[in-house]
Design a protein around this motif. Structure first.
Motif, PDB file in Angstrom:
ATOM      1  N   CYS A 190       0.821  -1.317   0.043  1.00 20.14           N
ATOM      2  CA  CYS A 190       0.023  -0.160   0.052  1.00 20.14           C
ATOM      3  C   CYS A 190       0.972   1.329  -0.014  1.00 20.14           C
ATOM      4  CB  CYS A 190      -0.813  -0.159   1.011  1.00 20.14           C
ATOM      5  SG  CYS A 190      -0.360   0.420   2.492  1.00 20.14           S
ATOM      6  N   GLN A 191       0.511   2.180  -0.488  1.00 19.42           N
ATOM      7  CA  GLN A 191       1.010   3.538  -0.705  1.00 19.42           C
ATOM      8  C   GLN A 191       0.426   4.483   0.641  1.00 19.42           C
ATOM      9  OE1 GLN A 191       3.504   4.369  -2.401  1.00 19.42           O
ATOM     10  NE2 GLN A 191       3.443   2.922  -3.978  1.00 19.42           N
ATOM     11  N   THR A 192       0.902   5.437   0.775  1.00 19.64           N
ATOM     12  CA  THR A 192       0.102   6.135   1.891  1.00 19.64           C
ATOM     13  C   THR A 192      -0.123   7.654   1.580  1.00 19.64           C
ATOM     14  OG1 THR A 192       2.322   7.502   2.607  1.00 19.64           O
ATOM     15  CG2 THR A 192       1.762   5.220   3.788  1.00 19.64           C
ATOM     16  N   PHE A 193      -1.221   8.230   2.202  1.00 16.95           N
ATOM     17  CA  PHE A 193      -1.612   9.578   1.595  1.00 16.95           C
ATOM     18  C   PHE A 193      -1.503  10.468   2.949  1.00 16.95           C
ATOM     19  CE2 PHE A 193      -3.818   7.619  -1.890  1.00 16.95           C
ATOM     20  CZ  PHE A 193      -3.526   6.354  -1.748  1.00 16.95           C
ATOM     21  N   PRO A 194      -0.569  11.083   3.078  1.00 15.29           N
ATOM     22  CA  PRO A 194      -0.222  12.164   4.021  1.00 15.29           C
ATOM     23  C   PRO A 194      -1.258  13.204   4.041  1.00 15.29           C
ATOM     24  CG  PRO A 194       1.537  12.263   2.568  1.00 15.29           C
ATOM     25  CD  PRO A 194       0.888  10.911   2.218  1.00 15.29           C
ATOM     26  N   GLU A 195      -1.609  13.846   2.662  1.00 14.58           N
ATOM     27  CA  GLU A 195      -2.574  14.803   2.651  1.00 14.58           C
ATOM     28  C   GLU A 195      -4.015  14.707   3.551  1.00 14.58           C
ATOM     29  OE1 GLU A 195      -2.094  12.762   0.465  1.00 14.58           O
ATOM     30  OE2 GLU A 195      -3.661  12.588  -1.274  1.00 14.58           O
ATOM     31  N   PHE A 196      -4.032  13.316   3.951  1.00 14.26           N
ATOM     32  CA  PHE A 196      -5.227  13.343   4.824  1.00 14.26           C
ATOM     33  C   PHE A 196      -5.113  13.286   6.213  1.00 14.26           C
ATOM     34  CE2 PHE A 196      -6.454  11.528   0.578  1.00 14.26           C
ATOM     35  CZ  PHE A 196      -7.739  12.321   0.377  1.00 14.26           C
ATOM     36  N   SER A 197      -4.097  12.505   6.739  1.00 15.37           N
ATOM     37  CA  SER A 197      -3.646  12.484   8.020  1.00 15.37           C
ATOM     38  C   SER A 197      -2.195  11.373   7.868  1.00 15.37           C
ATOM     39  CB  SER A 197      -4.477  11.718   8.971  1.00 15.37           C
ATOM     40  OG  SER A 197      -4.730  10.392   8.536  1.00 15.37           O
ATOM     41  N   TYR A 198      -1.497  11.727   8.920  1.00  9.71           N
ATOM     42  CA  TYR A 198      -0.132  10.826   8.763  1.00  9.71           C
ATOM     43  C   TYR A 198       0.376  10.605  10.133  1.00  9.71           C
ATOM     44  CZ  TYR A 198       1.937  15.297   9.983  1.00  9.71           C
ATOM     45  OH  TYR A 198       1.944  16.554  10.687  1.00  9.71           O
ATOM     46  N   GLU A 199      -0.046  11.309  11.324  1.00  9.85           N
ATOM     47  CA  GLU A 199       0.560  11.242  12.474  1.00  9.85           C
ATOM     48  C   GLU A 199       0.474   9.660  13.087  1.00  9.85           C
ATOM     49  OE1 GLU A 199      -1.498  14.656  13.936  1.00  9.85           O
ATOM     50  OE2 GLU A 199       0.597  15.709  14.501  1.00  9.85           O
ATOM     51  N   TRP A 200      -0.688   9.183  12.935  1.00 10.71           N
ATOM     52  CA  TRP A 200      -0.987   7.838  13.343  1.00 10.71           C
ATOM     53  C   TRP A 200      -0.144   6.709  12.963  1.00 10.71           C
ATOM     54  CZ3 TRP A 200      -2.026   4.303  10.027  1.00 10.71           C
ATOM     55  CH2 TRP A 200      -2.388   4.653   8.618  1.00 10.71           C
ATOM     56  N   LEU A 201       0.225   7.104  11.799  1.00 11.14           N
ATOM     57  CA  LEU A 201       1.063   5.895  10.958  1.00 11.14           C
ATOM     58  C   LEU A 201       2.285   6.136  11.504  1.00 11.14           C
ATOM     59  CD1 LEU A 201       1.567   3.717   9.213  1.00 11.14           C
ATOM     60  CD2 LEU A 201       2.022   5.325   7.334  1.00 11.14           C
ATOM     61  N   GLU A 202       3.002   7.266  11.624  1.00  8.43           N
ATOM     62  CA  GLU A 202       4.216   7.428  12.416  1.00  8.43           C
ATOM     63  C   GLU A 202       4.358   7.009  14.015  1.00  8.43           C
ATOM     64  OE1 GLU A 202       6.286  11.238  12.155  1.00  8.43           O
ATOM     65  OE2 GLU A 202       5.998  11.393  10.116  1.00  8.43           O
ATOM     66  N   LYS A 203       3.270   7.288  14.354  1.00  5.53           N
ATOM     67  CA  LYS A 203       3.138   6.758  15.779  1.00  5.53           C
ATOM     68  C   LYS A 203       3.273   4.899  15.932  1.00  5.53           C
ATOM     69  CE  LYS A 203       0.553  10.283  18.163  1.00  5.53           C
ATOM     70  NZ  LYS A 203      -0.872  10.846  18.256  1.00  5.53           N
ATOM     71  N   GLU A 204       2.670   4.592  14.975  1.00  2.56           N
ATOM     72  CA  GLU A 204       2.348   2.969  14.937  1.00  2.56           C
ATOM     73  C   GLU A 204       3.675   2.345  14.063  1.00  2.56           C
ATOM     74  OE1 GLU A 204      -1.602   2.067  13.594  1.00  2.56           O
ATOM     75  OE2 GLU A 204      -2.418   3.694  14.887  1.00  2.56           O
ATOM     76  N   PHE A 205       4.542   3.129  13.598  1.00  2.00           N
ATOM     77  CA  PHE A 205       5.608   2.666  12.528  1.00  2.00           C
ATOM     78  C   PHE A 205       6.227   1.470  13.269  1.00  2.00           C
ATOM     79  CE2 PHE A 205       7.345   6.593  10.141  1.00  2.00           C
ATOM     80  CZ  PHE A 205       6.752   6.460   8.953  1.00  2.00           C
ATOM     81  N   ASP A 206       6.261   1.225  14.652  1.00  2.00           N
ATOM     82  CA  ASP A 206       6.933   0.159  15.273  1.00  2.00           C
ATOM     83  C   ASP A 206       6.058  -0.985  15.508  1.00  2.00           C
ATOM     84  OD1 ASP A 206       9.519   1.152  14.721  1.00  2.00           O
ATOM     85  OD2 ASP A 206       9.264   2.330  16.437  1.00  2.00           O
TER      86      ASP A 206
END
Lengths: 842, 264
Positions: A85-101
């Motif tokens: 999957c690709q990511t779509f930072p224009e909608f939101s991105y913080e949750w993904l960074e928090k969940e990277f690990d």
């Protein structure tokens, strides 16, 4: 002569290999799109948003890595990794960074992510601070709405963090005239714009954006044509070389121009389907009536002898595989609510044409067979049922149901068509409806339905009613009075209604804030090129360019609310067997069970803290915790426990929704109105109305985990009821009784869709008579104005789980060797017998 | 109101969405009381006419309740639409419905008068005059023939079979109902090919009979014996394998012109 040919074609080895290849590895998150959109945005800071979006889309399509997977006949992949999957930072991105690990090891829908990808995403994400739709939506929301969300009354998480999706475009238009044709339309419209027009600025820029987007799509296909030719030149296998050359020819032709063959139509369809999901992260991009818009190409080629049924089936199977190649990473909580990597690409077969005639054709059968061949969750296959549906089609569908794959879902034209008309659709548009996502009906190519706008937990306002508007010590709802002092049931009912109406208004507030944020920050010109009436109006779907506009938030927990209110009415007011204060106490302390449950502790601690504050004392955490512990200890003395148990026993005896008992079923219908009716009074920023749905996806489990004990005897944290289905284990009179009860609800008013799940043992569908009777069950439920039905045919795993957790499966009827029984009432050895036989059910 | 609607009887269960006993989707009314005591009976709570206590979900439950025809019809009516779509209806089972002949006749009549199809699972163990009263209201008679040897029949069911076989012939000759012969295939009792063949040959000679059902023995009623504090006598017996049932089906078809199916 028969109107269709339903002969089955066997699955080819190619399909087996494509499916295997897809599932070799854990799906992976890639960074290319995020990096590219960020690059583009950095260079277009001073331009109108709609142009920035189009230029970013073009930049992505010019540079996104492309790949032709081994053995593919239909090409176009959004990621190099299968199911990536690709990511779509224009909608939101913080949750993904928090969940990277944690994203790789989470239980629901894990994704692999490399360290390098994390680094690239962090760099790209840095740009987006303060620029996302979710941040703007938050800024637009009333603080009261945010408060209600914090307290889990509802969650609009879907569109809050992601693109909207939930649409069916005019595939038939792209198949017929290609993006060059659409681009011409936009150019003509642009030529008609007068410099003096009031909307010249927005409309002309929008049309330019459409033109850029269409060109980008054409260019993307050309890249595949070049790649296919290059691979063909290097290919030593003569057969594959030939295939690659045809792929190249196809991609040179479509989607730029109209398709000249069924094969080209398939390829053109695929680019539309894939590219919509590169422009935005919205899911439920639904192919809709695939058997209808593909049929002209199929029948022409078959008649001309240019296409065999075998090859047509293989192409359809290839598309089915591709639909599972697309993927999306959601935040951990949402992933639980949409478990199963599902993109809800709903594809529907059968039904009527605009004149009301049945349109079942060869492809309707071949689509069902394709699901049988690939045996994967996508597409979300659906089938339209009406009085004129051929029996043979329903039997073929029932055979798929019998495999236990959970597909197809069945929809009732006779309820849905009038229901859509009551929302302003024309007769012709209503008759040609399709389903979006899970169960949401709409007219393709004309609608922005915002179908999955939120999950509203109807049980939470009931809890809040019992606490006079308080939750965990905070006043979050209106003060509707102390329930202990209410003299009549009507007062309780009215208090609940008042709480519901308040929270519904907040739900609308939250949805409209998000809606506005999408209009401003994420207009989608590529999507708009394929939905009426965007080009003429000069607006994207998000800005109100569509003919039909709706917002459809889902209510769930109807069965719990109905059973709860009915139990309160019977036990407290009619029979006077228990007082309201005893009831309230029992709920607060979870009927004396598992009193250390975080939900119980949170309520008590909240109350303690609230009281301390009102006394002017600062509530120290340790002090509050100790006081709460003491209160709980006092509440669960043996004497109290006896009282709780007695109440639970009394509740057990009260009739429950789902057993074909009219009084309580009518009560449930009225309870559903408390949600569905007030919503109709609200409008969204696109000029459309709100319409309720009654279905929960799989969110009834996680949202149940946020709900305290309810008066129907449900304990804190237990899942709430699923869709319009009766509470699990409370319907004990079998499938016809449950279906009769559910059909008492008003499905027409829930025009955003209702969902009714039934569970069966495979042997219930065994043999020809099993299938016939199953089809009769569906037809009868639909005669009685049910709207949707889907089936879980239980697997061996379910039965093993039922042995371990009999309480969860009280309703599970199994039928083996001429005898039906409730599974959980059988002895262990007999259960084992049945488990052994499960796989031989047919 | 029609007086037969007030006829009283004793039932122990009503089961909806039954799909393998007769045509279409059916509601089965289980009447309490039986003349036989088949060792393999999967509904042991059906045998005595008197009410009795059985453990259900760990709690004692009284099996058997007295109801009127009207009470039963209220439940049966609820699935009317399903019967119409599927060609189903009401089935009387038991127990032996003929132990409560007036009640059974009244139930069947009430269903027929409302346009609901009827069937009855029965051994035919009653004077023929009793059966004759029921036939006008019965679409399908699902009749058990368990064995052709009277003595072996007695040993496993408690009664000899002459009366039942004679009734089978009379019912067939009456031409008033579709007669279907059903054989519970029970290992050690009647599962030898020659035993099945004998039943098939007998059935084949009954005028108008076209179908025979072989019902493989199952153990789904076994735990009920414990819950009734009774002993199950056939503990050592295992259900016949599917392949073996197929062989018996072929046997039945080779000695008769009947359409034979496995299961109901």
């Amino acid at each position: 002569m028969k109107k269709y040919n339903s002969v089955r074609v066997p699955k080819t080895d190619r399909i087996t290999k494509l499916v295997e290849h897809l599932y070799v590895k854990l799906p992976e998150i890639e960074s290319a799109r995020a990096v590219l959109i960020t690059e583009s945005y950095r260079q277009t800071e001073d331009e109108p948003m709609v142009l920035r979006r189009a230029k970013a889309f073009a930049h992505i399509l010019e540079n996104l890595p492309i790949i032709i997977r081994e053995g593919e006949l239909i090409v176009g992949s959004s990621t190099i990794a299968p199911r990536g999957c690709q990511t779509f930072p224009e909608f939101s991105y913080e949750w993904l960074e928090k969940e990277f690990d944690t994203v790789e090891h989470r239980e629901a829908d894990p994704f692999y992510i490399s360290e390098e990808t994390k680094k690239k995403l962090r760099e790209a994400d840095a740009y987006w601070k303060g620029k996302t739709t979710s941040e703007l939506a938050t800024a637009y929301m009333a603080p009261e709405a945010r408060k209600a969300m914090e307290h889990n009354v509802f969650t609009p998480g879907n569109y809050f963090y992601n693109g909207v999706g939930h649409v069916t475009v005019q595939y038939e238009k792209v198949l017929a005239i290609g993006y060059e044709g659409i681009l011409n339309e936009a150019e003509k419209e642009l030529a008609r714009c007068d410099f003096g027009d009031a909307d010249y600025a927005t409309k002309s820029r929008f049309l330019e954006a459409v033109i850029i987007s269409c060109r980008a799509a054409i260019g993307y296909a050309q890249r595949y044509a070049v790649l296919a030719r290059r691979q063909a030149a290097e290919c030593r296998d003569e057969k594959r070389r030939g295939e690659l050359l045809v792929i190249a020819e196809n991609c040179e032709r479509v989607p730029a121009k109209g398709a000249q063959s069924f094969y080209q139509a398939c390829q053109s369809f695929w680019f539309v389907q894939q590219l919509l999901q590169i422009e935005s992260s919205g899911h439920s991009i639904s192919p809709g009536r695939f058997d209808q818009y593909m049929y002209p190409y199929y029948s022409r080629d078959i008649a001309a002898g240019k296409l065999t049924r075998e090859f047509a089936q293989e192409l359809i199977d290839c598309i089915w595989v591709k639909l599972n190649d697309l993927n999306k990473c959601r935040d951990a909580d949402s992933a639980k609510g949409f478990a199963g990597y599902s993109l809800f690409q709903n594809l529907i077969v059968g039904g009527q044409d605009e004149h009301g005639r049945d349109v079942t054709n060869d492809l309707s059968f071949m689509c069902i067979d394709a699901s049988m061949h690939v045996f994967l969750p996508q597409p979300s296959l659906s089938i339209r049922v009406w009085n004129g549906s051929p029996h043979e089609l329903l039997i073929r569908a029932a055979e798929l149901t019998r495999t236990g794959i959970g597909l197809p879902a069945y929809y009732n034209d006779e309820v849905i068509i009038p229901s859509l008309m009551s929302r302003g659709l024309t007769l012709e548009d209503a008759r040609t409806y399709n389903i979006i996502g899970c169960v949401e009906p709409q007219k393709a190519g004309k609608t922005n339905g915002w179908h999955d706008a939120a999950f509203f937990n109807m049980c939470r306002p009931l809890e809040i009613t019992f606490n006079n508007g308080m939750d965990c010590g905070e006043q979050i709802g209106p003060k509707t009075g102390c329930v202990e002092q209410m003299q009549t049931f009507e007062e309780v009912y009215e208090a609940y209604r008042t709480q519901m109406e308040y929270f519904i208004s907040l739900l609308v507030n939250a949805d409209n804030a998000i809606d506005q944020a999408h209009a401003e920050r994420a207009p989608l010109p590529f999507l708009a090129s394929m939905v009426d009436d965007c080009i003429r109006r000069g607006k994207t779907c998000e800005q109100g360019g569509c003919v039909y506009n709706f917002t459809g938030p889902q209510g769930f927990g109807i069965a719990n609310v109905a059973d709860s209110l009915y139990a309160v009415k019977k036990l407290v007011y009619d029979e006077k067997k228990v007082s309201m204060s005893e009831y309230k106490n029992a709920l607060l302390f979870n009927y004396g069970k598992d009193v250390k449950h975080p939900l119980v502790v949170a309520q008590i601690a909240g109350k303690v803290a609230g009281e301390l504050v009102s006394q002017g004392v600062r509530p120290e955490a340790a002090m509050v915790a100790e006081a709460a512990e003491q209160i709980i200890a006092k509440a669960v003395t043996p004497e109290q426990q006896k009282k709780y148990q007695k109440l639970l026993d009394l509740i057990e005896e009260v009739p429950k929704f789902g057993n074909d008992e009219e009084e309580v079923d009518l009560f449930a219908r009225d309870a559903a109105y408390i949600y569905t009716k007030p919503l109709l009074n609200y409008r969204n920023p696109r000029g459309g109305i709100f319409q309720a749905g009654l279905y929960p996806v799989s969110a009834n489990v996680p949202l149940g985990a946020q709900t305290g004990a309810t008066p129907d005897g449900r304990l804190a944290g237990v899942p709430v009821a699923d869709g319009v289905s009766p509470t699990a284990g409370k319907d004990v009179n079998g499938p016809t009784a449950a279906a009769n009860s559910v059909s008492v609800l008003d499905h027409g008013i829930a025009s955003n869709g209702t969902l009714f799940n039934q569970k069966f043992h495979p042997s219930a569908l065994s043999g020809v008579s099993g299938l016939d009777n199953f089809v009769s069950l569906i037809r009868t439920y639909f005669d009685q104005k049910g709207s949707h039905m889907q089936f879980n045919v239980v697997s061996k795993e379910t039965l093993l789980d039922a042995q371990k957790h009999p309480d969860k499966y009280k309703h599970l009827v199994v039928r083996v060797a001429g005898y039906s029984a409730l599974f959980t009432t059988l002895s262990k050895s007999l259960q084992d017998d049945i488990i052994r036989r499960t796989e031989q059910g047919f | 109101m029609e007086e037969w609607l007030h006829t009283k009887g004793r039932i122990f269960d009503i089961q909806r969405y039954s799909i393998h006993d007769g045509n279409g989707i059916r509601t089965i009314v289980f009447l309490k009381g039986c003349v036989l005591r088949c060792l393999w009976c999967c509904n042991p709570e059906s045998q005595k006419f008197e009410t009795e206590t059985m453990m259900v979900d760990g709690k004692p439950k009284v099996m058997g309740r007295d109801v009127t025809v009207e009470d039963v019809m209220e439940v049966v009516e609820k699935d009317r639409n399903y019967y119409r779509k599927s060609g189903g209806g009401m089935t009387l089972s038991g127990g032996e419905s003929l132990c409560q002949p007036e009640f059974a006749a009244a139930l069947l009549r009430a269903a027929k008068e409302r346009g609901i199809g009827t069937a009855m699972e029965s051994m035919g163990c009653a004077p023929y005059e009793t059966i004759a009263q029921i036939l006008p209201w019965l679409d399908t008679y699902l009749m058990d023939i368990k064995h052709m040897d009277p003595e072996k029949h007695r040993k496993f069911t408690g009664k000899r079979n002459e009366l039942m076989l004679a009734n089978a012939r009379k019912i067939a000759e009456s031409g008033m109902t579709e007669l279907v012969i059903r054989v519970p295939v029970v290992p050690t009792f009647n599962d030898r090919p020659e035993e099945i063949a004998a039943i098939a040959q007998f059935a084949d000679k009954l005028p108008g009979v076209k179908k025979i059902h072989l019902l493989p023995y199952h153990r789904l009623g076994q735990d009920k014996y414990e819950r009734l504090s009774r002993e199950y006598m056939l503990k050592e017996i295992l259900p016949p394998e599917p392949e073996y049932m197929q062989m018996l089906k072929k046997t039945a078809e080779s000695v008769s012109r009947l359409e034979c199916q496995i299961g109901g």
